[in-house]
Design a protein around this motif. Structure first.
Motif: not given
Lengths: 112, 117
Positions: A102-110
């Motif tokens: 089961t995956f989380g929504s993620g962290t978007r790193l820039t």
């Protein structure tokens, strides 16, 4: 029941800096995996932890490290950030290693 | 080595059309799992199905159906009567055996499905 939670959701860092991403698995899940998804590509495996031990490591440089805590939450650390580290970082949890994920929504790193 | 190929990068259909997303995989293992995930713009990977390598029965879940053929190493996904809400990127994935890095997932490149009204 809460799903897989990741924090922060978005992050902007400068080249050369360090970043820590956090993941809380579903209650009862003992395995946590980390994936990097660069824009336009499929996720790439970084690490898997089970019962606080590293069970797998993908083809990523030593700047990437992770750990799992006694409560099964996990941190992904990236040192000396490069522009190419800009991506969506996804955390997945499962009951045991190799089980359904089961995956989380993620962290978007820039990285700028 | 394991590999997943999704040859279709983008597919565009009109609502109510049927659409099939192709997935071809490579592995030398006799035991493995195949997955399909949906990724909407929000980014979260939504689990759709997991199939054991020993179970070649086709599966249907509402408008979704999956065709697993070991002879051609394919695990195709069909959406019947597509809807605008089906618009997303779809990923096919293969799990390595548990002794191989804890059973990591190997993903294809994804197929971006656009369903127009």
């Amino acid at each position: 029941d809460a799903g897989v939670t990741q924090s922060p959701t978005h992050l902007i860092k400068t080249r050369g800096q360090h970043v820590t991403l956090r993941c809380s698995p579903i209650s009862g899940h003992k395995s946590v995996s980390w994936y990097q998804q660069v824009l336009g590509q499929g996720p790439q495996f970084i690490f898997q932890y089970y019962e606080k031990e590293e069970r797998g490591r993908g083809n990523f440089p030593d700047r990437f490290s992770a750990r799992q805590f006694p409560n099964y939450s996990s941190e992904l650390n990236v040192n000396a950030l490069l522009l190419g580290d800009s991506a969506l970082y996804l955390c997945a949890s499962s009951l045991v290693s190799g089980d359904g994920y089961t995956f989380g929504s993620g962290t978007r790193l820039t990285v700028v | 080595a394991q590999k997943v190929t999704q040859a279709q990068t983008e597919i565009s259909v009109v609502e109510k059309e049927d659409v099939t997303l192709d997935c071809v995989y490579e592995t030398r293992d006799t035991t493995y799992y195949l997955f399909w995930y949906k990724q909407p713009p929000s980014g979260e990977l939504v689990f759709l199905i997991r199939r054991n390598s020993f179970d070649e029965q086709n599966e249907i879940s509402g408008r979704y159906s999956w065709n697993f053929q070991k002879s051609t190493s394919s695990f195709n996904f069909t959406i019947t009567a597509s809807q605008v809400v089906d618009s997303a990127v779809y990923f096919c994935a293969l799990s390595a055996p548990i002794y191989n890095q804890g059973g990591k997932l190997i993903f294809g490149q994804g197929t971006e499905l656009s369903v127009k009204p």
